[in-house]
Enzyme design. Structure first.
Site, PDB file in Angstrom:
ATOM      1  N   SER A  84       0.804  -1.223   0.000  1.00 20.07           N
ATOM      2  CA  SER A  84       0.000   0.000   0.000  1.00 20.07           C
ATOM      3  C   SER A  84       0.839   1.276   0.000  1.00 20.07           C
ATOM      4  O   SER A  84       0.294   2.371  -0.001  1.00 20.07           O
ATOM      5  CB  SER A  84      -0.918   0.012   1.220  1.00 20.07           C
ATOM      6  OG  SER A  84      -0.142  -0.082   2.384  1.00 20.07           O
ATOM      7  N   THR A 125      -1.905   3.752   4.070  1.00 19.12           N
ATOM      8  CA  THR A 125      -0.875   4.782   3.907  1.00 19.12           C
ATOM      9  C   THR A 125       0.070   4.804   5.112  1.00 19.12           C
ATOM     10  O   THR A 125      -0.358   4.492   6.216  1.00 19.12           O
ATOM     11  CB  THR A 125      -1.594   6.147   3.853  1.00 19.12           C
ATOM     12  OG1 THR A 125      -2.394   6.144   2.684  1.00 19.12           O
ATOM     13  CG2 THR A 125      -0.669   7.315   3.876  1.00 19.12           C
ATOM     14  N   THR A 144       1.903   6.991  -0.118  1.00 14.09           N
ATOM     15  CA  THR A 144       0.992   5.870  -0.359  1.00 14.09           C
ATOM     16  C   THR A 144       0.949   5.487  -1.834  1.00 14.09           C
ATOM     17  O   THR A 144       1.253   6.324  -2.704  1.00 14.09           O
ATOM     18  CB  THR A 144      -0.441   6.264   0.090  1.00 14.09           C
ATOM     19  OG1 THR A 144      -1.287   5.132   0.050  1.00 14.09           O
ATOM     20  CG2 THR A 144      -1.042   7.347  -0.788  1.00 14.09           C
ATOM     21  N   ARG A 174      -6.812   8.559 -10.332  1.00 11.62           N
ATOM     22  CA  ARG A 174      -7.377   8.901  -9.017  1.00 11.62           C
ATOM     23  C   ARG A 174      -6.253   9.340  -8.067  1.00 11.62           C
ATOM     24  O   ARG A 174      -5.208   8.704  -7.960  1.00 11.62           O
ATOM     25  CB  ARG A 174      -8.112   7.682  -8.449  1.00 11.62           C
ATOM     26  CG  ARG A 174      -8.767   7.908  -7.079  1.00 11.62           C
ATOM     27  CD  ARG A 174      -7.874   7.500  -5.923  1.00 11.62           C
ATOM     28  NE  ARG A 174      -8.568   7.530  -4.645  1.00 11.62           N
ATOM     29  CZ  ARG A 174      -7.977   7.358  -3.477  1.00 11.62           C
ATOM     30  NH1 ARG A 174      -6.681   7.142  -3.411  1.00 11.62           N
ATOM     31  NH2 ARG A 174      -8.666   7.396  -2.358  1.00 11.62           N
ATOM     32  N   THR A 230      -5.142   8.511   7.380  1.00 11.76           N
ATOM     33  CA  THR A 230      -5.146   7.294   6.587  1.00 11.76           C
ATOM     34  C   THR A 230      -6.596   6.869   6.407  1.00 11.76           C
ATOM     35  O   THR A 230      -7.467   7.260   7.180  1.00 11.76           O
ATOM     36  CB  THR A 230      -4.307   6.177   7.258  1.00 11.76           C
ATOM     37  OG1 THR A 230      -4.298   5.027   6.408  1.00 11.76           O
ATOM     38  CG2 THR A 230      -4.838   5.795   8.622  1.00 11.76           C
ATOM     39  N   GLY A 231      -6.833   6.067   5.382  1.00 11.47           N
ATOM     40  CA  GLY A 231      -8.198   5.635   5.134  1.00 11.47           C
ATOM     41  C   GLY A 231      -8.691   6.157   3.803  1.00 11.47           C
ATOM     42  O   GLY A 231      -7.903   6.662   3.002  1.00 11.47           O
TER      43      GLY A 231
HETATM   44  N1  ASP Z   1      -5.581   7.629   2.217  1.00 12.16           N
HETATM   45  C1  ASP Z   1      -5.113   6.812   1.147  1.00 12.16           C
HETATM   46  C2  ASP Z   1      -5.839   7.138  -0.119  1.00 12.16           C
HETATM   47  O1  ASP Z   1      -7.024   7.396  -0.068  1.00 12.16           O
HETATM   48  C3  ASP Z   1      -5.250   5.367   1.374  1.00 12.16           C
HETATM   49  C4  ASP Z   1      -4.955   4.847   2.735  1.00 12.16           C
HETATM   50  O2  ASP Z   1      -4.688   5.520   3.667  1.00 12.16           O
HETATM   51  O3  ASP Z   1      -4.968   3.668   2.886  1.00 12.16           O
HETATM   52  O4  ASP Z   1      -5.229   7.063  -1.165  1.00 12.16           O
END
Ligand code: ASP
Length: 333
Positions: free
Chosen positions: A87, A191, A209, A219, A242-243
């Site tokens: 990731s 991330t 990330t 994207r 993150t997320g």
């Molecule tokens: N925040 C990151 C994204 O949306 C992904 C993640 O944190 O896992 O690209």
């Protein structure tokens, strides 16, 4: 899926660290809700279990160079080349065209400067390129082909575009159904965001990330967007996210956390309030969406909070490097 998705329990080390007198000082608040000045500095925190190794390196660099900015850059570089990580960096999952594209940002609290790259291909250390954008150009953000050209101009070698065998396997599996679900269902992201404060209260942060697995080509998530995935203000503190980036961008998440700290919230309170705002603004399908914040303030207090259980973050201070389970809005029970 790799072990980073295994919503990890507190490590034995963490268990014993919790027993240390005076370790957990987060809850000590004044009557006004302003946190008491009882943190510890220096302090470095970063998202997820991979943050442990990244923190280790950051701590070493902080002590070698005295620079919190160098520390947070070098720390996340460990994750960017971690062969087990799907990731972050070029070993991450590709987009739905089978191409790995990277997002990264860096911010220096002392100068207020920041830099980022997004939709970037073939660069092993996007965080270093983000720092070059910050230091070598009059801009904040470079995207896609322009970012790649800038890398070449700066003498950064371009890597071959070969998927990691595990990423390729998952991608081929994904292609069978081509189901495009642009949600973080707690299985397809992670991330690394890192924020730190030195002994004098100077702050810096990084976020890097490969983004959402099997995302649409082009994207870009929250991670390279200053104020969404990362924000640092030397007067107050620093936060990173993150997320599911789309949910975080909608509330300018990291900026929100820092502004809440400016208004007197502790890092923990600020993360909780920002997650609650994020839930309010993303109420549809929130049960499928994971997002979380971590934050540190100038005094070296820290906090972390997520929408769902399962988020953890690594905390490094003078007594060690520990993995902490984050509290969350929803609970398992
Ligand atoms: N925040 C990151 C994204 O949306 C992904 C993640 O944190 O896992 O690209």
């Amino acid at each position: 899926m790799t072990s980073r998705r295994n919503f990890l329990k507190k490590s034995g080390l963490f268990g014993s660290a919790l027993m240390m007198p005076g370790f957990n000082r987060l809850e000590q608040l004044t009557k006004t809700g302003k946190s008491a000045s009882n943190g510890r500095k220096p302090l470095i925190i970063s998202t997820w279990r991979h943050g442990l190794a990244a923190n280790e390196r950051a701590w070493e660099v902080l002590h070698q160079t005295g620079s919190i900015l160098d520390a947070v850059e070098e720390g996340v570089k460990i994750t960017e080349v971690d062969l087990d990580n799907r990731s972050v960096g070029l070993n991450g999952y590709p987009d739905r065209e089978g191409i790995v594209t990277l997002d990264a940002s860096i911010m220096d609290g002392k100068s207020g400067d920041c830099g980022s790259v997004c939709f970037l291909r073939q660069v092993k250390h996007p965080i270093t390129l983000a720092r070059m954008v910050m230091e070598e150009t009059p801009h904040v953000m470079l995207a896609g082909e322009g970012a790649r050209q800038f890398a070449m101009e700066m003498g950064v070698p371009l890597e071959e575009e070969i998927l990691h065998p595990d990423a390729e396997k998952e991608y081929l599996k994904w292609l069978e159904e081509r189901e495009y679900r642009p949600v973080i269902n707690i299985e397809n992201h992670d991330t690394i965001g890192m924020v730190g404060v030195d002994s004098e209260g100077n702050l810096a942060g990084t976020c890097t990330t490969s983004g959402l697995a099997f995302k649409m080509h082009g994207r870009v998530g929250d991670s390279p967007i200053i104020g969404a995935g990362l924000y640092v203000d030397n007067e107050v503190g620093a936060a990173t996210a993150t997320g599911l980036g789309e949910t975080i961008i909608k509330v300018c998440g990291s900026f929100l956390v820092v502004e809440l700290m400016r208004q007197g919230r502790s890092p923990q309170q600020a993360c909780e309030e920002a997650v609650n705002r994020l839930i309010e603004k993303n109420s549809e399908n929130i049960e499928d969406m994971q997002a979380g914040f971590i934050a540190v303030n100038k005094e070296g207090e820290y906090g972390g909070y997520a929408v769902h259980p399962g988020f953890d973050f690594a905390v490094h201070h003078q007594d060690g490097n520990i993995l902490e389970d984050s509290k969350s809005h929803f609970t398992n029970s």
